[in-house]
Design an enzyme around this catalytic site. Structure first.
Site, PDB file in Angstrom:
ATOM      1  N   GLU A   1       0.846  -1.194   0.000  1.00  0.00           N
ATOM      2  CA  GLU A   1       0.000   0.000   0.000  1.00  0.00           C
ATOM      3  C   GLU A   1       0.877   1.239   0.000  1.00  0.00           C
ATOM      4  O   GLU A   1       1.923   1.257   0.660  1.00  0.00           O
ATOM      5  CB  GLU A   1      -0.872   0.033   1.272  1.00  0.00           C
ATOM      6  CG  GLU A   1      -1.777  -1.166   1.414  1.00  0.00           C
ATOM      7  CD  GLU A   1      -2.319  -1.292   2.842  1.00  0.00           C
ATOM      8  OE1 GLU A   1      -2.581  -0.253   3.475  1.00  0.00           O
ATOM      9  OE2 GLU A   1      -2.468  -2.430   3.306  1.00  0.00           O
TER      10      GLU A   1
ATOM     11  N   LYS B   1       2.380   4.490   1.258  1.00  0.00           N
ATOM     12  CA  LYS B   1       2.478   5.005   2.627  1.00  0.00           C
ATOM     13  C   LYS B   1       2.066   6.467   2.582  1.00  0.00           C
ATOM     14  O   LYS B   1       2.795   7.320   2.069  1.00  0.00           O
ATOM     15  CB  LYS B   1       3.907   4.831   3.147  1.00  0.00           C
ATOM     16  CG  LYS B   1       4.083   5.243   4.590  1.00  0.00           C
ATOM     17  CD  LYS B   1       5.454   4.802   5.077  1.00  0.00           C
ATOM     18  CE  LYS B   1       5.767   5.214   6.488  1.00  0.00           C
ATOM     19  NZ  LYS B   1       5.366   6.530   6.912  1.00  0.00           N
TER      20      LYS B   1
ATOM     21  N   ASP C   1       1.398  10.218   3.467  1.00  0.00           N
ATOM     22  CA  ASP C   1       2.217  11.135   4.263  1.00  0.00           C
ATOM     23  C   ASP C   1       1.326  12.171   4.953  1.00  0.00           C
ATOM     24  O   ASP C   1       1.168  13.293   4.496  1.00  0.00           O
ATOM     25  CB  ASP C   1       3.235  11.826   3.354  1.00  0.00           C
ATOM     26  CG  ASP C   1       4.345  12.470   4.161  1.00  0.00           C
ATOM     27  OD1 ASP C   1       4.361  12.292   5.390  1.00  0.00           O
ATOM     28  OD2 ASP C   1       5.192  13.147   3.553  1.00  0.00           O
TER      29      ASP C   1
ATOM     30  N   TYR D   1      -6.954   2.348   6.272  1.00  0.00           N
ATOM     31  CA  TYR D   1      -6.080   1.238   5.906  1.00  0.00           C
ATOM     32  C   TYR D   1      -5.963   0.125   6.934  1.00  0.00           C
ATOM     33  O   TYR D   1      -5.240  -0.830   6.734  1.00  0.00           O
ATOM     34  CB  TYR D   1      -4.679   1.729   5.522  1.00  0.00           C
ATOM     35  CG  TYR D   1      -4.003   2.696   6.480  1.00  0.00           C
ATOM     36  CD1 TYR D   1      -3.728   2.355   7.789  1.00  0.00           C
ATOM     37  CD2 TYR D   1      -3.624   3.960   6.032  1.00  0.00           C
ATOM     38  CE1 TYR D   1      -3.092   3.232   8.647  1.00  0.00           C
ATOM     39  CE2 TYR D   1      -2.984   4.853   6.890  1.00  0.00           C
ATOM     40  CZ  TYR D   1      -2.722   4.485   8.203  1.00  0.00           C
ATOM     41  OH  TYR D   1      -2.100   5.350   9.044  1.00  0.00           O
TER      42      TYR D   1
ATOM     43  N   LYS E   1      10.695   3.378   3.030  1.00  0.00           N
ATOM     44  CA  LYS E   1      10.638   4.831   2.823  1.00  0.00           C
ATOM     45  C   LYS E   1      11.433   5.216   1.582  1.00  0.00           C
ATOM     46  O   LYS E   1      12.581   4.762   1.409  1.00  0.00           O
ATOM     47  CB  LYS E   1      11.249   5.556   4.026  1.00  0.00           C
ATOM     48  CG  LYS E   1      10.522   5.290   5.329  1.00  0.00           C
ATOM     49  CD  LYS E   1       9.618   6.417   5.721  1.00  0.00           C
ATOM     50  CE  LYS E   1      10.396   7.542   6.312  1.00  0.00           C
ATOM     51  NZ  LYS E   1       9.693   8.306   7.291  1.00  0.00           N
TER      52      LYS E   1
ATOM     53  N   CYS F   1      26.681  46.947   4.206  1.00  0.00           N
ATOM     54  CA  CYS F   1      25.284  46.516   4.286  1.00  0.00           C
ATOM     55  C   CYS F   1      24.611  46.724   2.926  1.00  0.00           C
ATOM     56  O   CYS F   1      24.724  47.814   2.351  1.00  0.00           O
ATOM     57  CB  CYS F   1      24.552  47.308   5.365  1.00  0.00           C
ATOM     58  SG  CYS F   1      22.781  46.998   5.340  1.00  0.00           S
TER      59      CYS F   1
ATOM     60  N   CYS G   1      21.890  49.775   3.612  1.00  0.00           N
ATOM     61  CA  CYS G   1      22.220  51.145   4.026  1.00  0.00           C
ATOM     62  C   CYS G   1      23.696  51.483   3.811  1.00  0.00           C
ATOM     63  O   CYS G   1      24.135  52.571   4.143  1.00  0.00           O
ATOM     64  CB  CYS G   1      21.829  51.364   5.479  1.00  0.00           C
ATOM     65  SG  CYS G   1      22.885  50.436   6.598  1.00  0.00           S
TER      66      CYS G   1
ATOM     67  N   CYS H   1      25.206  44.254  10.286  1.00  0.00           N
ATOM     68  CA  CYS H   1      25.137  45.679   9.971  1.00  0.00           C
ATOM     69  C   CYS H   1      24.936  46.396  11.310  1.00  0.00           C
ATOM     70  O   CYS H   1      23.947  46.153  11.992  1.00  0.00           O
ATOM     71  CB  CYS H   1      23.946  45.959   9.048  1.00  0.00           C
ATOM     72  SG  CYS H   1      23.569  47.712   8.951  1.00  0.00           S
TER      73      CYS H   1
ATOM     74  N   CYS I   1      19.088  51.055   9.991  1.00  0.00           N
ATOM     75  CA  CYS I   1      19.050  50.389   8.690  1.00  0.00           C
ATOM     76  C   CYS I   1      17.605  49.987   8.391  1.00  0.00           C
ATOM     77  O   CYS I   1      16.974  49.292   9.189  1.00  0.00           O
ATOM     78  CB  CYS I   1      19.956  49.156   8.714  1.00  0.00           C
ATOM     79  SG  CYS I   1      19.881  48.221   7.194  1.00  0.00           S
TER      80      CYS I   1
END
Ligand code: IVH
Length: 659
Positions: A109, A111, A113, A218, A307, A401, A404, A417, A422
């Site tokens: 089946e 799986k 999630d 299931y 998995k 920066c 600025c 910065c 700023c």
């Protein structure tokens, strides 16, 4: 026709249509016909509320909100399977089964999630739905599960049964939910599983109803009660009862080879499935074989979960963009060609800091592999150096920066910065101020704040409280109406009454997180006392080290910060701690630090609450700053430490005298 009869008839027809649609995937009614019946039922129920049935499909829109979920104990524990990851392990599993069962048959089946749920039916009626929790105890989510359209409220047989399956959100509903969240300026869900988990744990089931969850059945815990002899028969029985099962994709296998082939085929179908799957669940089909195989101490021996490998996707790095955070921290971000990773579209990932980029030798134009870290934040896993073309420029950290232009400073692995003004820092500061753990301006998401900032409506914290002067302008913005604006303004106004720990946290003082803010609020009782405290007083608080103490002192030295705080005061923002009132009369306890250890006659929290209510501070470990150790029987190393540091020891009697 008799109204009651018509209601019954409509309910039957709607339930039948839902069953055909969800369980059989074979609808006989068009959407229009279905809607007509549903609307007729709604109208009749509105007109004749006394005839409304509890199990009416119109109840799926959700009902009253609750204030918490109650715990429920599962009748039989909800176990899960061991995980395996490759062909070798599949072969080992098959070999192991064959030691007990000579010719096993397996069900395969997808799986799902999502998150597993248990549904209890009595006499064919859904009476309880619960999350898995720790497998033994889960939470009662009945009101929310009732909104899931593929969960039958009534079964086709009047039996008592528990049904297990996966609650999940389809990829389509996930995209829709995220579009809505984006438009509301709310943080988007990382993936459908998180979205489903968040939605099913809503206290207001009307919100769950809007999220459009789904349920895939299931498993039946005691199938022999219904004369069932195989897992395949369980799945068929579930479908017959009205559940959605993975009818088209479930399959049978007789060898490891069959299983591997199924996994390969399913892997190919995976991107086009309407929901996320993360592997294949393999179960021994015959229930008598299952019984023979039994359980280990943790998991069933008769099944296993394969998995899929974590998805890593290759893409091309187009540019590296530097962003500035609230504290001024500069982060390099990778922008690449948009790719689908594990169910979401990503085009950007964090590169953390310059050391990380240099270590990976990442360069614009490189082919990089992307993975979701912990399934949430995308991460650059690897740079495919062998696929590098030409000789692109090596990574170079910026020295100014990006917003600025101020010279950056380096602290440990990070660049900052240092300019408080700023603009980039400012937006993040405002976002932080409004955030849930800070002032909690519900409905004021990050995007809205950024827009308001860019439009010039908010520059400082105090501007939030003055937004009403822009009411007319706000109304012209997309997504805003009279109602949403007055809700927003009301939320902001009400937040003035918050207890002061929120404000302390909201100010964004470096290193002062939620917990530290609470400690300050608690210890000082109000913002003014906190602001007036000096370095030594701060440092003497048990949890507070010199870095935090210095940061607080620096913050309150800054004229601009003080001006802003004064504005907040004038606007009526509460500066007081409104948590449990502290009585500071008892000098032996007020301001003193206690550690509780050993077994006392009452739970530890009892002593903690009393001490805290008298201004004491209760901490976990014994240090030089500890004033007293309250000692119960069989103390451990804390007692030794207290003796070593010569700290006063209190017996329970001493404690009682003291209080
Ligand atoms: S059967 C004893 N069937 O994957 C375990 N589980 O370890 C009985 N899951 O936590 C579960 N799809 O939440 C089963 N078709 C499927 C499933 C499935 C997803 C989840 C389940 C469980 C884990 C398996």
């Amino acid at each position: 026709m008799d109204i009651k009869k018509r209601i019954d008839q409509l309910i039957n027809e709607i339930n039948r249509a839902s069953y055909e649609y969800y369980a059989l995937d074979n609808p006989s009614l068009s959407d229009q016909e279905y809607d007509d019946k549903y609307n007729e039922l709604l109208r009749l129920e509105e007109k004749y509320p006394e005839l409304k049935r509890d199990d009416s499909p119109t109840n799926r829109v959700g009902g009253e909100a609750i204030d918490k979920f109650t715990k429920v104990t599962h009748k039989t524990p909800m176990l899960s399977f061991d995980d395996i990851f490759n062909s070798e392990e599949i072969e080992m599993f098959d070999e192991r089964i064959k030691k007990t069962i000579s010719k096993p048959e397996y069900t395969l089946e997808p799986k799902m999630d999502g998150l597993s749920g248990s549904l209890l039916y009595e006499d064919g009626v859904l009476v309880r739905a619960a999350t898995r929790g720790d497998g033994v105890t889960g939470e009662d989510i009945t009101i929310n599960v009732k909104t899931i359209k593929s969960v039958p409220l009534h079964l086709s047989k009047k039996i008592d049964i528990e049904v297990r399956g996966e609650i999940y959100m389809s990829k389509l509903s996930f995209d829709k939910a995220n579009i809505e969240r984006r438009n509301n300026g709310e943080k988007e869900f990382a993936n459908p599983r998180n979205a489903a988990a968040g939605s099913v744990r809503q206290l207001d089931s009307k919100i769950t109803a809007k999220r459009d969850l789904d349920f895939m059945a299931y498993f039946i815990p005691n199938p022999e009660k219904y004369g069932i002899k195989t897992q395949k028969e369980s799945l068929d029985f579930l479908r017959e009862l009205g559940f959605k099962t993975n009818y088209e994709l479930n399959s049978l296998a007789h060898s490891a080879k069959d299983i591997e082939k199924y996994i390969e085929d399913l892997g190919n179908k995976r991107p086009n499935l309407p929901y996320d799957i993360d592997g294949v669940v393999i179960k021994v089909n015959s229930l008598s074989d299952e019984d023979e195989l039994g359980f280990t101490s943790r998991v069933p021996r008769w099944g296993i979960a394969y998995k899929f490998p974590a998805l890593e996707v290759l893409t091309k790095l187009n540019k590296i963009v530097f962003t500035v955070g609230r504290t001024g921290k500069i982060t390099p971000n990778a922008y690449f060609d948009t790719v689908h990773v594990d169910g979401s579209l990503v085009s950007k990932a964090t590169l953390h800091n310059s050391d990380y980029c240099i270590e990976k030798d990442i360069r614009v134009g490189d082919i990089i592999s992307i993975r979701k870290a912990g399934d949430v934040i995308p991460e650059v896993v690897e740079v495919k150096l062998d696929r590098r073309e030409g000789s692109p420029e090596p990574f170079k950290m910026i020295d100014k920066c990006p917003i600025c232009n101020t010279e950056l400073i380096r602290k440990d692995a990070n660049h900052f910065c240092p300019n408080d003004k700023c603009p980039a820092r400012n937006i993040e500061k405002l976002e932080h101020y409004a955030s849930r753990d800070a002032m909690n301006f519900d409905g004021f998401g990050e995007r809205i704040i950024e827009d308001f900032y860019n439009l010039g409506y908010i520059n400082n914290f105090s501007d939030f409280y003055d937004l009403s002067k822009y009411k007319d302008e706000l109304m012209t913005l997309e997504g805003f109406g009279e109602k949403s604006i007055s809700n927003l303004l009301e939320t902001i106004e009400n937040s003035k009454q918050n207890s002061v720990e929120r404000l302390i946290y909201a100010l964004g003082i470096r290193y002062v997180g939620k917990k530290t803010a609470k400690i300050f609020a608690y210890m000082f009782g109000d913002l003014d006392k906190f602001m007036a405290s000096d370095y030594d007083t701060l440092k003497n608080i048990n949890e507070i080290g010199d870095i935090i103490a210095q940061s607080v002192v620096d913050y309150f030295k800054d004229e601009n910060n003080l001006k802003e705080i004064n504005k907040l005061r004038k606007l009526g923002v509460n500066f007081k701690y409104l948590g449990n009132k502290i009585n500071t009369d008892n000098e032996n306890i007020n301001g003193k630090t206690f550690v509780i250890t050993g077994t006392l006659s009452k739970p530890r929290n009892y002593y903690k609450e009393i001490l805290e209510s008298l201004g004491g501070n209760v901490t976990e470990s014994v240090t030089k700053k500890t004033d007293y150790v309250l000692l119960g029987e069989n103390p451990g190393s804390k007692y030794d430490k207290a003796k070593e540091l010569n700290i006063s020891i209190l017996s329970e009697d001493d404690f009682n005298n003291m209080i």
